[in-house]
Design a protein around this motif. Structure first.
Motif, PDB file in Angstrom:
ATOM      1  N   GLU A 242       2.120  85.936  34.742  1.00  0.00           N
ATOM      2  CA  GLU A 242       1.609  85.982  33.371  1.00  0.00           C
ATOM      3  C   GLU A 242       0.099  86.203  33.358  1.00  0.00           C
TER       4      GLU A 242
ATOM      5  N   ASP B  31       4.205  92.437  22.883  1.00  0.00           N
ATOM      6  CA  ASP B  31       3.900  91.243  23.654  1.00  0.00           C
ATOM      7  C   ASP B  31       4.833  91.149  24.858  1.00  0.00           C
TER       8      ASP B  31
ATOM      9  N   CYS C  26       9.404  87.715  22.614  1.00  0.00           N
ATOM     10  CA  CYS C  26       8.489  88.854  22.635  1.00  0.00           C
ATOM     11  C   CYS C  26       9.279  90.156  22.675  1.00  0.00           C
TER      12      CYS C  26
ATOM     13  N   PRO D 147       5.393  82.823  25.657  1.00  0.00           N
ATOM     14  CA  PRO D 147       6.428  82.115  26.423  1.00  0.00           C
ATOM     15  C   PRO D 147       7.836  82.609  26.125  1.00  0.00           C
ATOM     16  N   GLU D 148       8.081  83.078  24.902  1.00  0.00           N
ATOM     17  CA  GLU D 148       9.413  83.578  24.532  1.00  0.00           C
ATOM     18  C   GLU D 148       9.304  84.343  23.221  1.00  0.00           C
TER      19      GLU D 148
ATOM     20  N   GLN E   8      10.469  91.939  27.579  1.00  0.00           N
ATOM     21  CA  GLN E   8      10.936  90.859  28.442  1.00  0.00           C
ATOM     22  C   GLN E   8      11.040  91.368  29.875  1.00  0.00           C
TER      23      GLN E   8
ATOM     24  N   THR F 174      10.176  85.917  32.755  1.00  0.00           N
ATOM     25  CA  THR F 174      11.192  84.925  33.104  1.00  0.00           C
ATOM     26  C   THR F 174      11.574  85.101  34.569  1.00  0.00           C
TER      27      THR F 174
ATOM     28  N   CYS G  58       6.797  88.856  27.898  1.00  0.00           N
ATOM     29  CA  CYS G  58       7.358  87.575  28.332  1.00  0.00           C
ATOM     30  C   CYS G  58       7.822  87.716  29.779  1.00  0.00           C
TER      31      CYS G  58
END
Length: 204
Positions: free
Chosen positions: A64, A39, A79, A76-77, A82, A43, A41
């Motif tokens: 995203e 997955d 994962c 969202p977090e 990153q 940031t 994420c």
């Protein structure tokens, strides 16, 4: 049990074994594919990013979405993959960089309107592993403004007409009026001058 019944029983058992093997192989392949795809994420690297807080939120949501359109699952977090996104703005030029397990990608956008197309190229490059150079991740839906407008060396050019006095040389020289046309193009290092339709009038 007769021969026919025994044969039918053996065929049924063989068919059941084959189905079991196919089911096990399918489950194993799906498990491998699920493990291979982590997955994603996104940031914002606030230590380097020059966008305002509202622009940072919009940029993260747009990036995203591009990963989702490329077939990745975005969380969202928490994962496995990153990615950190940063923008450096100078005038109307925005330098975008994204870092993560898939490597680092950089690109230049001419204004915020170019960002969705650039994000699309970056996400496709990371997901497919293809470089951003050339047309590896570019199609009609994600061409940026700078890519659509080819940069060329500026040239100064003009058409001109000449009217003056010339000479004809033979057994003697004769001064006569002359007329001509031409085109001149100048670059930084050299110039090209082409003349044509040159006439020299005889006094006789």
């Amino acid at each position: 049990m007769g021969p026919n019944a025994q044969t039918a029983l053996e065929d049924a058992m063989e068919s059941r074994i084959r189905r079991s093997i196919v089911t096990c192989m399918t489950c194993a392949l799906m498990s491998i594919a699920t493990a291979a795809r982590a997955d994603v994420c996104i940031t914002i690297d606030t230590t380097r990013d020059m966008f305002s807080p509202s622009e940072q939120i919009a940029a993260r949501l747009l990036m995203e979405r591009q990963f989702q359109q490329a077939g990745e699952r975005v969380l969202p977090e928490g994962c496995g993959s990153q990615y950190s996104l940063a923008h450096v703005r100078l005038g109307n030029t925005i330098v975008v960089a994204i870092d993560g397990p898939g490597g680092r990608r950089e690109g230049i956008a001419q204004g915020t309107d170019d960002l969705p197309a650039l994000y699309s190229q970056m996400a496709l490059s990371i997901v497919t592993g293809r470089p951003m150079a050339g047309f590896n991740v570019i199609d009609r839906t994600n061409v940026t403004r700078s890519q659509a407008t080819a940069r060329r060396v500026h040239t100064d050019s003009l058409w001109y007409a000449r009217l003056g006095y010339g000479s004809l040389f033979g057994s003697d020289s004769y001064g006569t009026p002359s007329l001509g046309f031409g085109y001149r193009a100048e670059l930084d290092a050299f110039a090209i001058d082409v003349s044509f339709l040159n006439f020299q009038f005889s006094g006789n």
